[in-house]
Design an enzyme around this catalytic site. Sequence first.
Site, PDB file in Angstrom:
ATOM      1  N   GLY A 268      92.261  -8.560 -10.817  1.00 46.65           N
ATOM      2  CA  GLY A 268      92.621  -7.918  -9.560  1.00 46.65           C
ATOM      3  C   GLY A 268      94.123  -7.700  -9.485  1.00 46.65           C
ATOM      4  N   ASN A 272     103.133 -12.455 -11.624  1.00 48.36           N
ATOM      5  CA  ASN A 272     104.376 -12.583 -12.384  1.00 48.36           C
ATOM      6  C   ASN A 272     105.582 -12.756 -11.461  1.00 48.36           C
ATOM      7  OD1 ASN A 272     102.791 -11.562 -14.732  1.00 48.36           O
ATOM      8  ND2 ASN A 272     102.883  -9.685 -13.540  1.00 48.36           N
ATOM      9  N   HIS A 304      97.399 -13.542  -1.668  1.00 50.95           N
ATOM     10  CA  HIS A 304      97.112 -14.494  -2.748  1.00 50.95           C
ATOM     11  C   HIS A 304      98.232 -14.487  -3.795  1.00 50.95           C
ATOM     12  CE1 HIS A 304      94.376 -16.664  -5.558  1.00 50.95           C
ATOM     13  NE2 HIS A 304      95.068 -15.999  -6.472  1.00 50.95           N
ATOM     14  N   GLU A 305      98.574 -13.304  -4.274  1.00 50.62           N
ATOM     15  CA  GLU A 305      99.586 -13.236  -5.335  1.00 50.62           C
ATOM     16  C   GLU A 305     100.949 -13.670  -4.798  1.00 50.62           C
ATOM     17  OE1 GLU A 305      98.248 -12.955  -8.111  1.00 50.62           O
ATOM     18  OE2 GLU A 305      96.353 -12.092  -7.468  1.00 50.62           O
TER      19      GLU A 305
HETATM   20 ZN   LIG Z   1      95.501 -16.440  -8.448  1.00 49.45          ZN
END
Ligand SMILES: [Zn+2]
Length: 879
Positions: A268, A272, A304-305
């Site tokens: 998804g 980084n 989430h990221e």
């Molecule tokens: Zn994750």
Amino acid sequence: MKDAQPRTIYLKDYQEPDYWIDQTDLTFHLGEDHTDVTAVLQVRLNKSKQHEHLPNLVLDGTDMQLLSVSIDNQPIDSNQYTVTTENLSLPVSKEQFVVTINTRIKPQENTSLEGLYRSNDMFCTQCEAEGFRKITYYLDRPDVMAKFSTTIIADPKKYPVMLSNGNLVADEHLADGLRKVKWEDPFKKPCYLFALVAGDLACVDDEFITQSGRKVALKLFTEAANVDKCAHALLSLKRSMKWDEDVYGREYDLDIFMIVAVDHFNMGAMENKGLNIFNSSCVLAKPETATDGTYQRIEAIVAHEYFHNWSGNRVTCRDWFQLSLKEGFTVFRDAEFSADMNSRPVKRIEDANFLRTMQFPEDAGPTSHPVRPASYIEISNFYTLTVYEKGAEVVRMIHNIVGKEGFRKGSDLYFSRHDGQAVTTEDFVKAMEEANNVDLTQFRRWYTQSGTPVVQVSDNYDAANKRYTLTVKQKCPPTPGQVEKAPFHIPFAVGLIDSLGNDMPLDEQGNTTLVLDIKEAEQTFTFSNINEQPLPSLARDFSAPIKVEYPYTRDQLMFLMSHDNDGFNRWDAGQKLAVDIIKELVEHQRAGMTLTLDERLVTAYKSLLTSASLDKAMLAKMLALPSEDYIAEECDVIYPLSIHVARDFVRRTLAMKLHKQFKACYAANNIEKAYQPTADDIAERSLKNICLSYLTLADEQGIELSWQQYQQANNMTDRFSALSILENAVSVKARDYAEQALASFYQQWQHDVQMIEQWLSVQAGGEYTDLEKIHQLMQHEAFDMKNPNKVRALIGVFANRNKVHFHRDDGAGYAFLADQVLVLNRLNPQMASRLLTPITRWKRYDETRGALMKEQLQRIMKEKDLSKDVYEIVSKSLQ
Ligand SMILES: [Zn+2]
């Protein structure tokens, strides 16, 4: 040479590396035929390990050409080092030294989408878990954390945008017309968080002021045609940044935060450091082309990221067995964020339903593994629902045990103690324990034991003494490698409901929900001063990832459907009632009997539709019958076609008998207004569209209504719902409308990547899409076997949702899937192994289907050059 039998890696064998890398300086010469990479690594002996003599420096590396290597600027002759298909081994004579490695790679030919590769005309990377070893030779393991600088040299006409982690520190035009930029990341990181992007991209800018007053530049990069699809992701990002400050006290740490949208991506999105790379389907949206579901998914994934910046990047995993350390925790964090932004009970229903429908079968199947696995062959196979979703439930249980404030104390301790370190799930649990002075010794079994615990409940009411007892037995079925399980510590939230539907007070404080700590194999809990025989409401708010068994009658379930004060259990009572009825119909269908629907379900649905006590979001959830997958999970033996027929019969009967009520509800919620993805509007649209799906089953008028909605909708949610309803409707008229709609949809949106994915998936899941049609669609210009989103949309949706044609009697659906897995095994092993899932559960199906699935698994197993990814899943499934 590839190993005939790929090697298994065990957690118990974990050792620290022999060497650390403190500084990594990378230079990329990006070219049209190949890319040359120079890595300058400052290496230091790990003195915490015993060494009799200096061991060789063994670096990971695969699929690349080694051009030269030197140590402290002294070239090393090729007869002094060894190179295999997986490693470079260098002799070492000092405790501290600098290694310089020149390699050549071919991103243009990299279809695995791991390491550095091309997506359309841009370069991009995906390094988690072990993609960095396809870029250069390195200690590719998360406990090796270094500071990175990245220099990119490329043609500025082709690649005006050149990005990497951290801050831009140099930008110059070279005499030969090339451009050179340099990025420096001040934070130490493992190489799986490295990223590079180069391409002709447009940028949408925004900014965020952190709680300490620092200004952070926010940049979303995408192809120029998509700049009008960035607003929602940027808004979601700012909300996430604010929420993480408010709820966890976590502030962003660089001056710039970048997101890049990429069309070819296995996952998804990827966290980084400072440069998140997103599958374009998880970041780009506008009302004309994105559904409510897409809007909510983008909000959740962006959050989430972003949250990973702390739970994952600042504090990372020691080894890949600890994957749930960052994923379970971060999924829990994003679920709480979504609950705060939208409807909390609905979010809980969606998550628990997803877990029960998708993760429980995984936990009962051949690839079942604990939240912290003990071994793997290919780590890519462990980006599973167990590690992510069940891992999040485990974190949620800790949250429930220590309470909201206790959890914050625990997370503060965890972040401050381990900032800049690579740690384990044990370190996380310890921080929670120490900050709260609780004992989680037994609770730790959730990390090491696989399988879904079953909790059987019986009760007794002693009227004379006004005493009510609940007797609870827990057991966990055997799973691969784990026959016997020790009892879990299960937080079990319970309420008792009186005959008027009111919650009874359960203690002196008047609490109406108590969390019981189940710790034994069998335990009895007593409630006193209970004035009448109550009806228990068990595992409220899905307080643990377990199955609960209690002999509710259908009448009791109807009662709970209208009276339980716990939103989740109120919804679940409806699910249980429907499952019970449909399972009986499955038996009747198999016995060739005429099907008749228990009137109680009609009555229950009628009272839902006329009740004033439910909000629209809850009502929409409650009107949806349990999915075929969930019903299958509840059956001892899965007969997919019988389940389909039985469920369909129930839907049609409800549609006929409650036609008036569905029509009134549709009309009341079909309000013309400008599109907004707010919680209220989303609820209204989902209620309207579920009513429409029933109305279409009732008569031709319903079909006309869907067609009308398809043509007149001012947003993609309504349009796509209508399209999907028509695509699955049976009449000749509906088939005709569906054809027209699909043609016009393609005509209008053929240049929009996200829309074409939707277009493929609605057909792949369509009840009238047979295997022949799937083959035709694979030949269509819109399909591309090298694009994971399109593979998922067409082949994945067909195998997972099109029960009728995938499970056809002759097994042709299974053979088709195996054929595609074999093609992808060479192109993209990660995709291949994920696509396999439906046939790995062959033991759960009727004998004939099970044998046909097994035959295909055996056929795949015979293939030469099977990737580790596919080998691991197939061999485990056949055991
Ligand atoms: Zn994750």
